[in-house]
Write an enzyme that holds these catalytic residues in place. Structure first.
Site, PDB file in Angstrom:
ATOM      1  CG  ASP A  67       2.065  -1.646  -5.764  1.00  0.00           C
ATOM      2  OD1 ASP A  67       3.087  -1.306  -5.146  1.00  0.00           O
ATOM      3  OD2 ASP A  67       0.963  -1.069  -5.624  1.00  0.00           O
TER       4      ASP A  67
ATOM      5  CD  GLU B 167       2.546   2.929  -1.542  1.00  0.00           C
ATOM      6  OE1 GLU B 167       2.060   3.717  -0.712  1.00  0.00           O
ATOM      7  OE2 GLU B 167       2.594   3.201  -2.748  1.00  0.00           O
TER       8      GLU B 167
HETATM    9 NI    NI Z   1       5.182   5.048  -4.777  1.00  0.00          NI
END
Ligand code: NI
Length: 389
Positions: free
Chosen positions: A79, A137
């Site tokens: 991401d 994340e």
């Molecule tokens: Ni990172």
């Protein structure tokens, strides 16, 4: 084996950089990584690697070697951040609302490089390699937990992951035995008072004054409640209230973060935050709403796996590439994988000539690090599976 692998990783440099730049141009934030995910899926399928969707936009590929060995997982997060990129790099983000300002574009390219190198060697190693391309994340509760719930670690004996790291020189690594990254929690406080005219403060309950006391009082958690030898951070990130100079507002809201490595310190910080908020507000006749959200657990590396990473690094990149580092107060949801299986997470240096830190709008990375990181990831898998030729 190492020499052939080194050569192959080097030959792949152009491709790895191309992949990274393509992801960089097309960043997607948490759970919106649709294009990203389809690019990776096509790549895995082009190498005949069976792939399943995991955690909405995540992917799990499995490369089968010679039957009968162990299974090792390699993970990359996919991401981007909700941020407008700045600067004039030729591969600048084409999405004004997102940027790969943390380096996850590089993580994907590194892992794709490892996929390619390992797939060429599948008749030479025993066991399996699982490739985890993990969404979200950056945003709590994170994609790692969901991937595990959906079976990402089924049959997996060990897991490795890395983060490209701007503070370290290109091509070097940093790793810590035990706790390496903190638990990042966040909190929000709304102070409710009574608004009124700035010229008549005695008719109000001024939430700006209360919030000011709160910010000061809360500093005493770190300085007076926690053992000075235990690391902890309590920081405010926002203080918002009011509209104009002569109105005392009705409420003020504050947000902040707590970083710890130890669950007893974490509970203490949460408890004291709540008490100080309630009691300070009470002292001034205000009330408070308090919310506390726990982040990822601390990332704790398995000691024997750290030794293994150090050994493989010395063999592939050279002993002089290993840097001694301290734990950091940042968080990382690879922590969940390490709660389930043995493994290790490392920082891979890419900081040569890079002046902007992670999450800065003009962040970039030294791409020379990418093939070297691919070499290391590939070697970790091969050495773990015990296939040194
Ligand atoms: Ni990172």
């Amino acid at each position: 084996m190492i020499d052939g692998l080194k050569k192959d990783a080097k030959k792949l440099t152009g491709k790895i950089i191309e992949w990274r730049r393509d992801f960089h141009r097309h960043p997607e934030i948490a759970y919106q990584e649709k294009r990203t995910s389809s690019v990776i899926r096509q790549f895995l399928e082009s190498l005949d690697i069976p792939v399943t969707t995991c955690a909405k936009t995540g992917l799990r590929g499995i490369l089968e070697g010679i039957p009968g060995g162990k299974t090792v997982a390699l993970r990359a997060d996919i991401d981007a951040l909700p941020l407008k990129e700045e600067g004039d790099k030729e591969y600048i983000s084409e999405n004004p609302e997102a940027a790969h300002a943390c380096g996850h574009d590089g993580h994907m390219a590194i892992l794709m490089g490892a996929v390619e190198l390992l797939s060429r060697r599948k008749d030479r190693f025993k066991g399996n390699v699982v490739f985890l391309f993990q969404p979200s994340e950056e945003r709590i509760p994170g994609g790692a937990k969901k991937m595990i719930e959906e079976g990402a670690l089924e049959g997996v004996d060990a897991a490795f992951g890395l983060h490209l790291w701007q503070p370290l020189p290109t091509g070097s690594i940093g790793i810590v035995k035990g706790a390496m990254m903190a638990q990042p929690d966040d909190f929000s406080i709304t102070v409710k008072g009574k608004g009124g005219h700035g010229s008549m403060p005695h008719t109000t309950v001024d939430p700006i004054l209360v919030a000011s006391h709160l910010v000061v009082n809360i500093q005493s958690i770190v300085s007076r409640n926690v053992d000075p030898l235990k690391p902890v951070v309590v920081s405010f990130g926002t203080v918002k209230g009011g509209t104009i100079y002569n109105i005392i507002p009705g409420e003020v809201s504050l947000t902040g973060t707590v970083r710890t490595f130890d669950s007893s310190i974490q509970s203490l910080a949460e408890k004291r935050l709540r008490e100080i908020t309630e009691e300070t507000c009470k002292a001034f006749g205000a009330t408070a709403e308090f919310e506390y959200e726990k982040g990822y657990p601390p990332l704790v590396n398995h000691e024997a796996m750290v030794d293994f990473v150090l050994e493989v690094t010395a063999k592939t990149l050279g002993k002089d590439r290993i840097q001694t580092i301290d734990p950091v107060m940042g968080g990382e949801d690879f922590a969940y994988f390490l709660q389930k299986v043995p493994g290790a997470f490392l920082f891979f240096g890419m900081g040569d000539g890079m002046e902007f830190p992670h999450h800065h709008p003009a962040f970039d990375l030294d791409e020379k690090a990418l093939p070297q990181a691919t070499l290391l990831m590939t070697s970790l898998a091969l050495e773990y599976l015990g296939t040194a030729e």
